[in-house]
Design a protein around this motif. Structure first.
Motif, PDB file in Angstrom:
ATOM      1  N   TYR A  28       0.848  -1.190   0.000  1.00 21.94           N
ATOM      2  CA  TYR A  28       0.000   0.000   0.000  1.00 21.94           C
ATOM      3  C   TYR A  28       0.884   1.240   0.000  1.00 21.94           C
ATOM      4  O   TYR A  28       1.810   1.350   0.797  1.00 21.94           O
ATOM      5  CB  TYR A  28      -0.911   0.026   1.236  1.00 21.94           C
ATOM      6  CG  TYR A  28      -1.779   1.253   1.290  1.00 21.94           C
ATOM      7  CD1 TYR A  28      -2.925   1.347   0.515  1.00 21.94           C
ATOM      8  CD2 TYR A  28      -1.434   2.337   2.092  1.00 21.94           C
ATOM      9  CE1 TYR A  28      -3.721   2.477   0.539  1.00 21.94           C
ATOM     10  CE2 TYR A  28      -2.222   3.473   2.125  1.00 21.94           C
ATOM     11  CZ  TYR A  28      -3.365   3.543   1.356  1.00 21.94           C
ATOM     12  OH  TYR A  28      -4.143   4.668   1.383  1.00 21.94           O
ATOM     13  N   ILE A  29       0.584   2.138  -0.904  1.00 29.11           N
ATOM     14  CA  ILE A  29       1.273   3.437  -0.972  1.00 29.11           C
ATOM     15  C   ILE A  29       0.227   4.509  -0.700  1.00 29.11           C
ATOM     16  O   ILE A  29      -0.820   4.556  -1.358  1.00 29.11           O
ATOM     17  CB  ILE A  29       1.902   3.661  -2.372  1.00 29.11           C
ATOM     18  CG1 ILE A  29       2.870   2.525  -2.744  1.00 29.11           C
ATOM     19  CG2 ILE A  29       2.579   5.022  -2.446  1.00 29.11           C
ATOM     20  CD1 ILE A  29       4.096   2.430  -1.873  1.00 29.11           C
ATOM     21  N   GLU A  30       0.493   5.363   0.267  1.00 28.12           N
ATOM     22  CA  GLU A  30      -0.458   6.430   0.573  1.00 28.12           C
ATOM     23  C   GLU A  30      -0.672   7.295  -0.667  1.00 28.12           C
ATOM     24  O   GLU A  30       0.265   7.542  -1.432  1.00 28.12           O
ATOM     25  CB  GLU A  30       0.076   7.294   1.719  1.00 28.12           C
ATOM     26  CG  GLU A  30       0.046   6.586   3.054  1.00 28.12           C
ATOM     27  CD  GLU A  30       0.353   7.514   4.208  1.00 28.12           C
ATOM     28  OE1 GLU A  30       0.138   8.742   4.080  1.00 28.12           O
ATOM     29  OE2 GLU A  30       0.797   7.009   5.239  1.00 28.12           O
ATOM     30  N   PRO A  31      -1.894   7.765  -0.859  1.00 31.09           N
ATOM     31  CA  PRO A  31      -2.223   8.524  -2.066  1.00 31.09           C
ATOM     32  C   PRO A  31      -1.269   9.688  -2.353  1.00 31.09           C
ATOM     33  O   PRO A  31      -0.906   9.924  -3.499  1.00 31.09           O
ATOM     34  CB  PRO A  31      -3.642   9.032  -1.801  1.00 31.09           C
ATOM     35  CG  PRO A  31      -4.229   7.986  -0.911  1.00 31.09           C
ATOM     36  CD  PRO A  31      -3.075   7.541  -0.023  1.00 31.09           C
ATOM     37  N   TRP A  36       5.087   8.417  -7.717  1.00 25.39           N
ATOM     38  CA  TRP A  36       6.474   8.779  -7.471  1.00 25.39           C
ATOM     39  C   TRP A  36       7.398   7.586  -7.674  1.00 25.39           C
ATOM     40  O   TRP A  36       8.543   7.598  -7.269  1.00 25.39           O
ATOM     41  CB  TRP A  36       6.645   9.308  -6.053  1.00 25.39           C
ATOM     42  CG  TRP A  36       6.045  10.655  -5.817  1.00 25.39           C
ATOM     43  CD1 TRP A  36       5.148  11.318  -6.583  1.00 25.39           C
ATOM     44  CD2 TRP A  36       6.319  11.504  -4.710  1.00 25.39           C
ATOM     45  NE1 TRP A  36       4.820  12.512  -6.010  1.00 25.39           N
ATOM     46  CE2 TRP A  36       5.538  12.657  -4.853  1.00 25.39           C
ATOM     47  CE3 TRP A  36       7.142  11.390  -3.590  1.00 25.39           C
ATOM     48  CZ2 TRP A  36       5.559  13.704  -3.950  1.00 25.39           C
ATOM     49  CZ3 TRP A  36       7.157  12.428  -2.675  1.00 25.39           C
ATOM     50  CH2 TRP A  36       6.384  13.583  -2.860  1.00 25.39           C
ATOM     51  N   ARG A  37       6.855   6.506  -8.233  1.00 31.99           N
ATOM     52  CA  ARG A  37       7.602   5.277  -8.529  1.00 31.99           C
ATOM     53  C   ARG A  37       8.015   4.483  -7.286  1.00 31.99           C
ATOM     54  O   ARG A  37       8.913   3.662  -7.338  1.00 31.99           O
ATOM     55  CB  ARG A  37       8.817   5.556  -9.404  1.00 31.99           C
ATOM     56  CG  ARG A  37       8.434   6.133 -10.745  1.00 31.99           C
ATOM     57  CD  ARG A  37       9.622   6.257 -11.634  1.00 31.99           C
ATOM     58  NE  ARG A  37       9.209   6.842 -12.891  1.00 31.99           N
ATOM     59  CZ  ARG A  37       9.712   6.512 -14.041  1.00 31.99           C
ATOM     60  NH1 ARG A  37      10.646   5.603 -14.108  1.00 31.99           N
ATOM     61  NH2 ARG A  37       9.294   7.085 -15.129  1.00 31.99           N
ATOM     62  N   TYR A  38       7.373   4.730  -6.164  1.00 27.85           N
ATOM     63  CA  TYR A  38       7.694   3.958  -4.966  1.00 27.85           C
ATOM     64  C   TYR A  38       7.341   2.478  -5.130  1.00 27.85           C
ATOM     65  O   TYR A  38       8.085   1.613  -4.686  1.00 27.85           O
ATOM     66  CB  TYR A  38       6.972   4.513  -3.737  1.00 27.85           C
ATOM     67  CG  TYR A  38       7.568   5.791  -3.208  1.00 27.85           C
ATOM     68  CD1 TYR A  38       8.930   5.878  -2.929  1.00 27.85           C
ATOM     69  CD2 TYR A  38       6.784   6.907  -2.980  1.00 27.85           C
ATOM     70  CE1 TYR A  38       9.489   7.036  -2.438  1.00 27.85           C
ATOM     71  CE2 TYR A  38       7.336   8.072  -2.484  1.00 27.85           C
ATOM     72  CZ  TYR A  38       8.681   8.133  -2.219  1.00 27.85           C
ATOM     73  OH  TYR A  38       9.234   9.286  -1.732  1.00 27.85           O
ATOM     74  N   THR A  39       6.208   2.206  -5.767  1.00 28.01           N
ATOM     75  CA  THR A  39       5.826   0.809  -5.965  1.00 28.01           C
ATOM     76  C   THR A  39       6.878   0.074  -6.782  1.00 28.01           C
ATOM     77  O   THR A  39       7.284  -1.031  -6.444  1.00 28.01           O
ATOM     78  CB  THR A  39       4.453   0.722  -6.665  1.00 28.01           C
ATOM     79  OG1 THR A  39       3.497   1.435  -5.900  1.00 28.01           O
ATOM     80  CG2 THR A  39       4.005  -0.714  -6.829  1.00 28.01           C
TER      81      THR A  39
END
Length: 71
Positions: A28-31, A36-39
């Motif tokens: 899960y990446i906070e909205p 930002w390419r974190y995934t």
């Protein structure tokens, strides 16, 4: 690279026979941090670690909405 095969009974049984595998679920990446390419970065870090541990099979559970992030 992650692959989404079309499972037949035979491929499913082979998939279940693997003794050592990596498992990824519920990323899960906070909205406010999305796009930002974190995934992608998290996935690459995890895949690198699996490779270093000689893990060649990764099981991934992902929601339908997020599937495009892993293809």
């Amino acid at each position: 690279m992650l692959i989404f095969p079309k499972f037949t009974k035979q491929t499913w049984l082979l998939f279940l026979e693997v003794q050592k595998y990596g498992f990824v679920r519920d990323v899960y990446i906070e909205p406010r941090f999305r796009n930002w390419r974190y995934t992608r970065e998290l996935t690459n870090i995890v895949l690198k670690w699996f490779t270093e541990q000689n893990i060649r099979t990764v099981r991934l559970i992902v929601s339908h909405n997020a599937r495009h992030l892993y293809e």
